[in-house]
Design an enzyme around this catalytic site. Sequence first.
Site, PDB file in Angstrom:
ATOM      1  N   LYS A 167       0.840  -1.214   0.000  1.00 23.37           N
ATOM      2  CA  LYS A 167       0.000   0.000   0.000  1.00 23.37           C
ATOM      3  C   LYS A 167       0.866   1.251   0.000  1.00 23.37           C
ATOM      4  O   LYS A 167       2.060   1.207   0.333  1.00 23.37           O
ATOM      5  CB  LYS A 167      -0.918   0.024   1.235  1.00 23.37           C
ATOM      6  CG  LYS A 167      -0.214  -0.020   2.606  1.00 23.37           C
ATOM      7  CD  LYS A 167       0.198   1.326   3.178  1.00 23.37           C
ATOM      8  CE  LYS A 167       0.925   1.186   4.518  1.00 23.37           C
ATOM      9  NZ  LYS A 167       1.700   2.327   4.941  1.00 23.37           N
TER      10      LYS A 167
ATOM     11  N   ASP B 289      -1.770  -2.225  10.532  1.00 20.50           N
ATOM     12  CA  ASP B 289      -2.063  -2.167   9.095  1.00 20.50           C
ATOM     13  C   ASP B 289      -2.629  -3.483   8.545  1.00 20.50           C
ATOM     14  O   ASP B 289      -3.073  -3.538   7.398  1.00 20.50           O
ATOM     15  CB  ASP B 289      -0.785  -1.854   8.294  1.00 20.50           C
ATOM     16  CG  ASP B 289      -0.417  -0.383   8.346  1.00 20.50           C
ATOM     17  OD1 ASP B 289      -1.256   0.433   8.800  1.00 20.50           O
ATOM     18  OD2 ASP B 289       0.710  -0.040   7.932  1.00 20.50           O
TER      19      ASP B 289
HETATM   20  P1  ATP Z   1       4.697  -2.736   7.854  1.00 14.86           P
HETATM   21  O1  ATP Z   1       3.548  -1.800   7.789  1.00 14.86           O
HETATM   22  O2  ATP Z   1       4.312  -4.148   7.558  1.00 14.86           O
HETATM   23  O3  ATP Z   1       5.538  -2.580   9.085  1.00 14.86           O
HETATM   24  P2  ATP Z   1       7.068  -1.792   6.422  1.00 14.86           P
HETATM   25  O4  ATP Z   1       7.302  -1.762   4.963  1.00 14.86           O
HETATM   26  O5  ATP Z   1       7.222  -0.508   7.178  1.00 14.86           O
HETATM   27  O6  ATP Z   1       5.590  -2.332   6.582  1.00 14.86           O
HETATM   28  P3  ATP Z   1       8.166  -4.291   6.694  1.00 14.86           P
HETATM   29  O7  ATP Z   1       8.580  -4.461   5.282  1.00 14.86           O
HETATM   30  O8  ATP Z   1       6.943  -4.985   7.141  1.00 14.86           O
HETATM   31  O9  ATP Z   1       7.998  -2.779   7.058  1.00 14.86           O
HETATM   32  O10 ATP Z   1       9.418  -4.742   7.567  1.00 14.86           O
HETATM   33  C1  ATP Z   1       9.627  -4.319   8.857  1.00 14.86           C
HETATM   34  C2  ATP Z   1      10.447  -5.359   9.628  1.00 14.86           C
HETATM   35  O11 ATP Z   1       9.687  -6.553   9.766  1.00 14.86           O
HETATM   36  C3  ATP Z   1      11.754  -5.748   8.993  1.00 14.86           C
HETATM   37  O12 ATP Z   1      12.743  -5.624   9.970  1.00 14.86           O
HETATM   38  C4  ATP Z   1      11.594  -7.225   8.625  1.00 14.86           C
HETATM   39  O13 ATP Z   1      12.783  -7.962   8.835  1.00 14.86           O
HETATM   40  C5  ATP Z   1      10.507  -7.713   9.544  1.00 14.86           C
HETATM   41  N1  ATP Z   1       9.663  -8.761   8.953  1.00 14.86           N
HETATM   42  C6  ATP Z   1       9.171  -9.824   9.577  1.00 14.86           C
HETATM   43  N2  ATP Z   1       8.429 -10.575   8.761  1.00 14.86           N
HETATM   44  C7  ATP Z   1       8.436  -9.976   7.565  1.00 14.86           C
HETATM   45  C8  ATP Z   1       7.829 -10.271   6.304  1.00 14.86           C
HETATM   46  N3  ATP Z   1       7.085 -11.379   6.108  1.00 14.86           N
HETATM   47  N4  ATP Z   1       8.035  -9.416   5.300  1.00 14.86           N
HETATM   48  C9  ATP Z   1       8.773  -8.295   5.482  1.00 14.86           C
HETATM   49  N5  ATP Z   1       9.386  -7.976   6.631  1.00 14.86           N
HETATM   50  C10 ATP Z   1       9.214  -8.797   7.690  1.00 14.86           C
END
Ligand code: ATP
Length: 292
Positions: A10, A136
């Site tokens: 998103k 989220d």
């Molecule tokens: P979100 O809103 O999901 O937090 P984001 O893009 O800000 O989105 P993510 O990509 O979700 O952040 O990643 C944040 C942290 O979560 C990273 O440190 C990552 O290692 C950890 N993590 C755990 N599981 C996952 C997964 N399935 N996909 C991506 N990151 C993950």
Amino acid sequence: MEVKLKTRAKVNFSIDVVGKREDGYHLVEMIMQTIDLYDVITLCDTPEKGISIKCSSGIVPSDSRNIAYKAADLIIKRCGVEKGVKIDIEKRIPVGAGMAGGSCNAAGVLVGLNRLWNLGLSVEELKQLGLELGADVPFCIEGGTALAQGIGEKLTALKDVKDVWIVVCKPNFSVSTAEVYKSLKLDSVGTRPDTGRLLGYMEKNDIKALAGGMANVLEGVTQSRYSVIAHIKDKMMHQRALGSIMTGSGPTVFGIFKNFEDAHKAESKLKAMWEQTYLVKTENRGVEFNEG
Ligand code: ATP
């Protein structure tokens, strides 16, 4: 048995923080939009108990720290499932980007296991489980275009924002959402979005006005540490974006473009400087089964 799903990222057309709960959670108002950048998740059930994760990204943990693992664990425990699952995640969404890459994986696992094991949970029940995993996650289950309030869980579906071209650009580092919120000073935020006005533009399909009015109160926090955010926004605007802001807690910046041609040109220019640059379109579904 096996199910395969796309779990989509998103962007936020706006993020406003309108207060703080006693437990420290921020109360937000965010306009959320699914885009057609997705991870592919394959769930394969096993007769013996246990959850295993295989992930194509070397920087995401493949154990119980993975949010997909946590989602499977939660649904197994709540529904008393006596089986196990192998989860394969093909990561295409940048990690730690503010694009709900982890959250949408959790959403996909909940939706996928509900089908794989015929658990009969309603969308509302899935969203409630999702909220235990992250603010989220409920949005990511259905996706599309929505206003999120509360801590992100109170969702109001909005009219689809159809076929809008967006360029997404993630600089080569990640930020922690928790850290960004911790540094946010509610009495000194810069530009705040006028959410009501933006909703009016969306109702009228006025994409130019929407793009021009987008704002994210978290942007100032991340930008004060990483000036590259402002640099990418300038580049987007220079490449004829109708508007450009940071998504989530960053560091990813996106721009909305009038048409494919403008967006495509911008993508090429930005990709030469930041490899993780993508040309995407708005989408009206979050998790989708890959049938056939
Ligand atoms: P979100 O809103 O999901 O937090 P984001 O893009 O800000 O989105 P993510 O990509 O979700 O952040 O990643 C944040 C942290 O979560 C990273 O440190 C990552 O290692 C950890 N993590 C755990 N599981 C996952 C997964 N399935 N996909 C991506 N990151 C993950």
